[in-house]
Scaffold this motif. Sequence first.
Motif, PDB file in Angstrom:
ATOM      1  N   THR A 143      30.208 -54.231   6.912  1.00  0.00           N
ATOM      2  CA  THR A 143      30.664 -54.886   5.687  1.00  0.00           C
ATOM      3  C   THR A 143      32.107 -54.527   5.347  1.00  0.00           C
ATOM      4  O   THR A 143      32.811 -55.319   4.710  1.00  0.00           O
ATOM      5  N   LYS A 162      29.363 -64.729   9.940  1.00  0.00           N
ATOM      6  CA  LYS A 162      28.431 -64.090   9.010  1.00  0.00           C
ATOM      7  C   LYS A 162      28.287 -62.623   9.364  1.00  0.00           C
ATOM      8  O   LYS A 162      28.587 -62.204  10.488  1.00  0.00           O
ATOM      9  N   THR A 163      27.806 -61.856   8.395  1.00  0.00           N
ATOM     10  CA  THR A 163      27.605 -60.408   8.552  1.00  0.00           C
ATOM     11  C   THR A 163      26.218 -60.055   8.055  1.00  0.00           C
ATOM     12  O   THR A 163      25.803 -60.509   6.980  1.00  0.00           O
ATOM     13  N   SER A 165      23.999 -56.772   7.155  1.00  0.00           N
ATOM     14  CA  SER A 165      23.927 -55.332   6.919  1.00  0.00           C
ATOM     15  C   SER A 165      22.460 -54.951   6.809  1.00  0.00           C
ATOM     16  O   SER A 165      21.772 -55.340   5.861  1.00  0.00           O
ATOM     17  N   ALA A 205      33.456 -65.033   2.675  1.00  0.00           N
ATOM     18  CA  ALA A 205      32.539 -64.069   3.278  1.00  0.00           C
ATOM     19  C   ALA A 205      31.098 -64.532   3.117  1.00  0.00           C
ATOM     20  O   ALA A 205      30.678 -64.976   2.044  1.00  0.00           O
ATOM     21  N   VAL A 207      27.334 -62.913   3.806  1.00  0.00           N
ATOM     22  CA  VAL A 207      26.716 -61.632   4.125  1.00  0.00           C
ATOM     23  C   VAL A 207      25.261 -61.608   3.653  1.00  0.00           C
ATOM     24  O   VAL A 207      24.937 -62.114   2.573  1.00  0.00           O
ATOM     25  N   THR A 237      26.153 -64.605  -0.607  1.00  0.00           N
ATOM     26  CA  THR A 237      25.330 -63.417  -0.398  1.00  0.00           C
ATOM     27  C   THR A 237      23.843 -63.750  -0.386  1.00  0.00           C
ATOM     28  O   THR A 237      23.399 -64.728  -1.005  1.00  0.00           O
TER      29      THR A 237
END
Length: 267
Positions: A143, A162-163, A165, A205, A207, A237
Motif C-alpha cells: 500500500t 489494483k492493490t 493488502s 488508487a 485497493v 476501496t
Amino acid sequence: MRDWDDAFNNMGHVKGSDALPGFWAARAADYRRGPVRIDSDISYGDSAREVFDLIWPDTPPRGVLVFVHGGFWMRLDKSYWTDLAEGARAHGWAVCIPSYTLTPVARISEITKQIATAIEAVGHRVDGPIRLAGHSAGGHLATRMICCDSLLPPKTSARIEKTLSISGLHDLRPLLRTAMNATLKLTEAEAAAESAALRRPIAGAKVTAWVGGAERPEFLRQSQLLAMIWDGLDADTNLLVEKGHNHFTILDSMTSPNSALCSELAD
C-alpha cells in the motif's frame, strides 16, 4: 493499557503455528521442483537480499503481479512463498516475489524504497499492467507504493491496476509500544510517515483490504482503518473479511485459481 505485544502476536493465538515456517518452506520448495518456469535470484539492488524470483505463466503474460511477503519486516524471505504464485499464474499473470533487507539492518523506510526499486525493475522485464499484493508487513509495503509520496516513477505508478493488502499493517504507530520495536527501531516520525492510513492515496488508487475473520482484533482494525480513511480520500476501496481464516490460513487461497481471493487479485 492495551497489551500491544499480544495484539500483534499471531503465532501465540494459532495452535501449531511454530511449525508453519518449515511447512511453508517445504511446500514452496516442492513447487520450485515442478514444471513451472521460474527465473530465480534476479538482482534489483546492491545488497544480497535485493533479489526477486519471477514465475511465468504458460502463455504470454497479461502483466505482472508483485507479491510482498510479511514477517514484521524482520523475518523470512521470498523462498517461503513460491507456491503462492500459482493462482495468479494460472490466470495468465507473471508473478514477482522479492526478498528485501530485514530490520534492524535496514529501516522500514529503506525497505519501502527497496520494494519500489524491485517493482520498477520487474516492470522493465514484463510488459502490461502491474498488480500488487502483500501479506501483513508486505501489505504495508504494497500500500505504500500507492501513497502520494510513492517512490515509483509516474510511468510505473500509472501501470498499477489494483492493490490487495492481505491482513496488512497500515498504522505503524502502535508498534512503538511493542517489544519488537527493539528490532524495528521505529521512531514516532517514521511510524507516522510509513503508515499508509495516514498518507493520501495516489489519484485513481484501487485497493482491497482483505483480512481473516478469525484474526487478532488489531489486524481487523488495521484493514478497516485503511478502507475507511482512503474511502474518504476518494480511493476506490473495498474491505473484505473472510470468515473462518486466521492470519496464516488467509494465504492458502492464493494457490487456487478458483478462490475468491485469487479472483479479486487476478481477474
